[in-house]
Design a protein around this motif. Structure first.
Motif, PDB file in Angstrom:
ATOM      1  N   CYS A  70       0.829  -1.216   0.000  1.00 32.01           N
ATOM      2  CA  CYS A  70       0.000   0.000   0.000  1.00 32.01           C
ATOM      3  C   CYS A  70       0.857   1.257   0.000  1.00 32.01           C
ATOM      4  O   CYS A  70       0.491   2.267  -0.627  1.00 32.01           O
ATOM      5  N   TYR A  74       0.422   3.825  -3.033  1.00 28.46           N
ATOM      6  CA  TYR A  74       0.072   5.208  -2.713  1.00 28.46           C
ATOM      7  C   TYR A  74       1.024   6.160  -3.439  1.00 28.46           C
ATOM      8  O   TYR A  74       0.595   7.149  -4.048  1.00 28.46           O
ATOM      9  N   TYR A 101       1.924   7.390   4.810  1.00 31.27           N
ATOM     10  CA  TYR A 101       0.473   7.376   4.947  1.00 31.27           C
ATOM     11  C   TYR A 101      -0.131   6.167   4.230  1.00 31.27           C
ATOM     12  O   TYR A 101      -1.116   5.587   4.687  1.00 31.27           O
ATOM     13  N   ILE A 105      -2.434   3.249   6.105  1.00 33.49           N
ATOM     14  CA  ILE A 105      -3.758   2.854   5.633  1.00 33.49           C
ATOM     15  C   ILE A 105      -3.826   1.337   5.471  1.00 33.49           C
ATOM     16  O   ILE A 105      -4.782   0.683   5.914  1.00 33.49           O
ATOM     17  N   LEU A 247      -4.113  15.207   3.931  1.00 27.93           N
ATOM     18  CA  LEU A 247      -4.415  14.061   4.772  1.00 27.93           C
ATOM     19  C   LEU A 247      -4.126  14.358   6.235  1.00 27.93           C
ATOM     20  O   LEU A 247      -4.851  13.894   7.136  1.00 27.93           O
TER      21      LEU A 247
END
Length: 281
Positions: A70, A74, A101, A105, A247
């Motif tokens: 991820c 990202y 980030y 997630i 974010l």
């Protein structure tokens, strides 16, 4: 001035050693060390809160690869204009290009899924992990340092010397013909301070409800990341806005709202009460 001190010629080699044709990068070694330390600390804390250490090991076997994938996805998504023409480089994570980030997630999804399967309180597991995660982030930023990435705007040698930094850091901040703000260092220090705050306060009785250690981590990290991200020159962008700043604002506000809501409406045990159901034991 740079030639006088010779700093620009002292950039560190990002490759630690070779195993035959395989290059082992400091980036990967440093991140791996951060993860191992995080797991060790979580395993020490888990049984005190009624969570079996084996559950930490089992969870990390799922969380680590998902978080890594991820984190890369990202980064690639927000740099697609480059990777669509260079698809072969998508898997080259050893050269950097993973987003914290994104990894968070991915890890969150795994934690929720895993805890529901094992009947472990999700908030409690997140509380156990949060201080160790921010410590791993602090360590991991030194992987960015070795790759000469996550740096800030052009600055001067005088400014860096005024920070009383060791010469090896100053020399590594000489990038593309100019000295750069060591934003990797700012975030590393900020994250380490967050670790110290959380690890010190979380054992105070009647201070944290379950979930609030984790939410405290979100508050701390997102607050610092917002300002540090504004100093960087390599930010991921969306419509001329820095993705990480967007974010960070969302996470900070969300954490504040969640703390207030849960304090007013949810009947949550204290963090030190641990897993009152003892299902995982």
């Amino acid at each position: 001035m740079a030639s006088l001190f010779g700093f620009e010629s002292l950039a560190l080699n990002p490759i630690a050693f070779n195993l035959g044709p395989i290059e082992v990068h400091w980036y990967g070694i440093i991140i791996a060390c951060g993860v191992m330390l995080a797991v060790y600390l979580a395993v020490r804390e888990a049984p005190k809160r009624g969570i079996k250490p084996d559950n930490i090991y089992d969870m990390i076997l799922w969380a680590l690869p998902v978080a890594l994938i991820c984190a890369r996805l990202y980064y690639v998504v927000f740099q697609w204009s480059y990777y669509k023409d260079n698809p072969g480089q998508i898997v080259q994570i050893w050269d950097g290009g993973i987003a914290i980030y994104g990894s968070l997630i991915g890890a969150m999804i795994v934690v929720i899924w895993f805890c529901r399967r094992r009947f472990i309180p999700v908030w409690l597991m997140l509380d156990v992990a949060a201080p160790t995660v921010i410590l791993a982030q602090s360590i991991g930023r030194w992987g960015n340092f070795m790759n000469q990435e996550a740096f800030g705007k052009v600055t001067s040698l005088t400014y860096l010397q005024g920070l009383h930094l060791p010469h090896f850091i100053i020399s590594q901040m000489y990038i593309s013909g100019a000295y750069r703000q060591p934003t990797f260092l700012y975030e590393s220090v900020w994250s380490f301070l967050g670790f110290l705050v959380l690890i010190t306060l979380r054992h105070n009785p009647k201070l944290f409800k379950q979930g609030e250690v984790f939410l405290g981590y979100v508050l701390w990290y997102s607050f610092g990341r917002f300002f540090i991200e504004g100093m960087r020159t390599d930010s991921l962008m969306l419509l001329n806005l820095r993705v990480s700043q967007i974010l960070s604002v969302i996470l900070f506000i969300g954490a504040v709202v969640m703390i207030i809501y849960r304090r007013r409406n949810a009947v949550s045990p204290w963090y030190l009460e641990g897993n009152t159901s003892n299902v995982s034991l």
